[in-house]
Scaffold this active site. Structure first.
Site, PDB file in Angstrom:
ATOM      1  CE  LYS A  35       3.020  -7.440 -21.000  1.00 41.55           C
ATOM      2  NZ  LYS A  35       1.756  -6.794 -20.601  1.00 41.55           N
ATOM      3  CD  GLU A  93      12.974  -4.673  -7.537  1.00 37.88           C
ATOM      4  OE1 GLU A  93      12.351  -4.906  -6.480  1.00 37.88           O
ATOM      5  OE2 GLU A  93      14.153  -4.300  -7.560  1.00 37.88           O
ATOM      6  CB  CYS A 114       5.461  -4.602  -4.284  1.00 46.46           C
ATOM      7  SG  CYS A 114       6.433  -3.101  -4.373  1.00 46.46           S
ATOM      8  CD  GLU A 126       1.986  -9.523  -3.448  1.00 39.73           C
ATOM      9  OE1 GLU A 126       2.125 -10.233  -4.455  1.00 39.73           O
ATOM     10  OE2 GLU A 126       2.595  -8.456  -3.278  1.00 39.73           O
TER      11      GLU A 126
END
Ligand code: NAD
Length: 503
Positions: free
Chosen positions: A201, A276, A310, A407
């Site tokens: 997905k 992750e 990331c 973040e």
């Protein structure tokens, strides 16, 4: 304050793909499926805000179809009995097809994600093909061990034992929007090398290249049902995939917040899970470094792909003697960057992926100002309908400020000075995350002393964001669980069976 310039509204024209070529369907069991549940998901061109496609929002019915197809392909199809060399050959063929269709894939990626065309070509297509070839090689090199046993019972009986690695089964893979094609390849390549089947997905913002990849998977000769791509929202399609009892393993890349939800849901079904997740990676500049290289490196670490990486170097720590020079150098570079369409070769900073994400990043810039931060460069949104944010450099924030800790996933860096190397270690590790870190120095002894002390899955020295299919990648702390790439990734897609024979 200086501000980066905007090259032009809209696109440069010629390179933009025809919208008519986009297929608005999922790919399940080798066939297009157009029906989802409820409202389809609008897909945008982030450089213009134009809707370029509508994709089905898969509900439990469509997810079930896809999982059943992957189940059949795993349990009873020709895939199950295929020799490792057959899997290798198909993955190599897929790598060739990705390259042959590279121009088309890269243009589709730039249209859908906003990224620079050169980045789409180099990083998504070319290194995507490299990843496929690297993983193809592993298909024929999966081995178990021969074990010697010591238990002496019953007397006179001897044992031989071995470990037998086997594919984990049906993999539900869920990926984010920042490198849509590469992330899809990072999931399917090791899964297929190991002999698994996949339901993938992609993110609702960027499904187009993963869907095209699924067509190339069929063209390469993989049996139908081995790779299925479902589209839709996270809380509908994604959650239904994680909850489906026919899925043996969840491989997720995305935010830490959603990763925690997925990890808990996967545990309910005792599914294997690898995560992750997010990061807030430090760039640590020592006072013996090559200053120009460090400034360029710090800029690339945070502004590459609009900071939507990331491992983006979003916290910059500079040793006191060099602080003013490095930070000013970075601010000058940021202020001189050209914003625009990813199709325009003059563009250095493209749009962010969505209006929602642009607002999120702008909100963080507002929070940084309210927390007392000083904006040395950028700080604004770009002009026009695209989702632009100027490359932004903050100073003067305390280590507990929200924009130092959370973040942002945009082109926003927070710079802070440090005195000693011990201070640098404390600052770098003062984070919930631990994905990457870079050290900028020419003193081998200082570098070697620091490497074991920094909590991060990857440490770069005089470089940042450098990845390779042979280099394991993953997070310490809240940046995830498991390691992708290299030999390590195979552990995520294999079950180890012990076999014990008495004689
Ligand atoms: P996200 O977590 O919002 O979404 C990621 C994927 O999860 C999407 O496909 C989304 O549809 C799906 N999803 C959302 N809610 C879900 C739910 N409840 N159940 C199942 N699926 C759900 O992340 P994003 O905004 O797409 O991507 C940015 C994040 O990804 C950042 O935090 C970034 O650091 C992280 N990321 C990590 C890596 C890595 O390798 N560590 C790489 C790239 C991006």
């Amino acid at each position: 304050m200086p501000a980066a310039s905007v090259s032009s509204a809209g696109h440069a024209g010629a390179d933009r793909p025809e919208l008519g070529a986009i297929r608005e369907s999922m790919l399940i069991d080798g066939k297009p499926v157009r029906e989802g549940q409820g409202e389809p998901v609008a897909v945008y061109d982030p450089a213009t805000g134009q809707v370029i496609a509508h994709q089905p929002d898969a509900g439990p019915v469509q997810i079930d179809l896809a999982v059943q197809a992957a189940r059949r392909a795993f349990d009873s199809g020709p895939w199950r009995g295929m020799l490792p060399a057959g899997r290798e050959r198909l993955l190599l063929k897929l790598a060739d097809l990705v390259e042959q269709h590279g121009n088309e894939l890269a243009r589709l990626e730039t249209l859908n994600s906003g990224k620079l065309l050169g980045v789409a070509q180099g990083l998504e297509v070319e290194s995507g093909a490299q990843w496929l070839r690297y993983m193809a090689g592993w298909a024929t090199k999966i081995t178990g061990d021969t074990l010697s046993l010591s238990i002496p019972f019953p007397p006179g009986v001897r044992y031989s034992a071995q470990t037998l690695p086997q594919p984990v089964g049906v993999v539900g893979a869920i990926i984010p929007w920042n490198f849509p094609l590469l992330m899809a390849i990072w999931k399917i390549a090791p899964a297929l090398a190991a002999g698994c089947t996949v339901v993938l997905k992609p993110a609702e913002e960027t499904p187009l290249t993963a869907l095209r990849l699924a067509e190339l998977v069929l063209e390469a000769g993989f049996p139908p049902g081995v790779v299925n791509v479902v589209t839709g929202r996270g809380e509908t399609a994604g959650a239904a995939l994680v909850a489906h009892p026919g899925v043996d393993k969840i491989a997720f890349t995305g935010s830490t917040e959603v990763g925690k939800l997925i990890g808990r849901a996967a545990m309910d079904g005792m599914k294997r899970v690898s995560l992750e997740l997010g990061g807030k990676s430090p760039v640590i500049v020592l006072d013996d470094c090559d200053v120009d290289r460090a400034v360029q490196g710090a800029a690339a670490a945070i502004f590459f792909n609009q900071g939507q990486v990331c491992t983006a170097g979003s916290r910059l720590y500079v040793q006191k003697g060099l602080y003013a020079k490095v930070v000013q150098g970075l601010a000058d570079l940021a202020a001189g960057m050209t914003l625009g369409s990813g199709f325009d070769p003059a563009t250095q900073v493209g749009p962010l992926v969505s209006a929602r994400h642009q607002k999120r990043v702008m909100d963080y810039i507002g929070i940084g100002r309210a927390e007392g931060g000083r904006v040395l460069a950028g700080g604004g949104a770009g002009e026009g309908a695209g989702y632009f944010v100027q490359p932004t450099v903050f100073t003067g924030l305390r280590p507990d400020a929200r924009i130092v800790r959370e973040e942002i996933f945009g082109p926003v860096v927070v710079a802070q000075p440090f005195d000693s190397l011990d201070d640098a270690v404390l600052l770098a590790n003062d984070s919930a995350f631990g994905l990457g870190a870079s050290l900028w120095s020419n003193d081998l002894a200082r570098v070697q002393g620091l490497i074991p002390r920094i909590d991060a899955g990857t440490i770069w020295v005089n470089t940042h964001n450098m990845l390779d299919p042979n280099m394991p990648f993953g997070g310490f702390k809240q940046s995830g669980i498991g390691r992708e790439h290299g030999r390590a990734v195979l552990d995520l897609y294999l079950e180890k069976k012990s076999v014990c024979m008495a004689y």
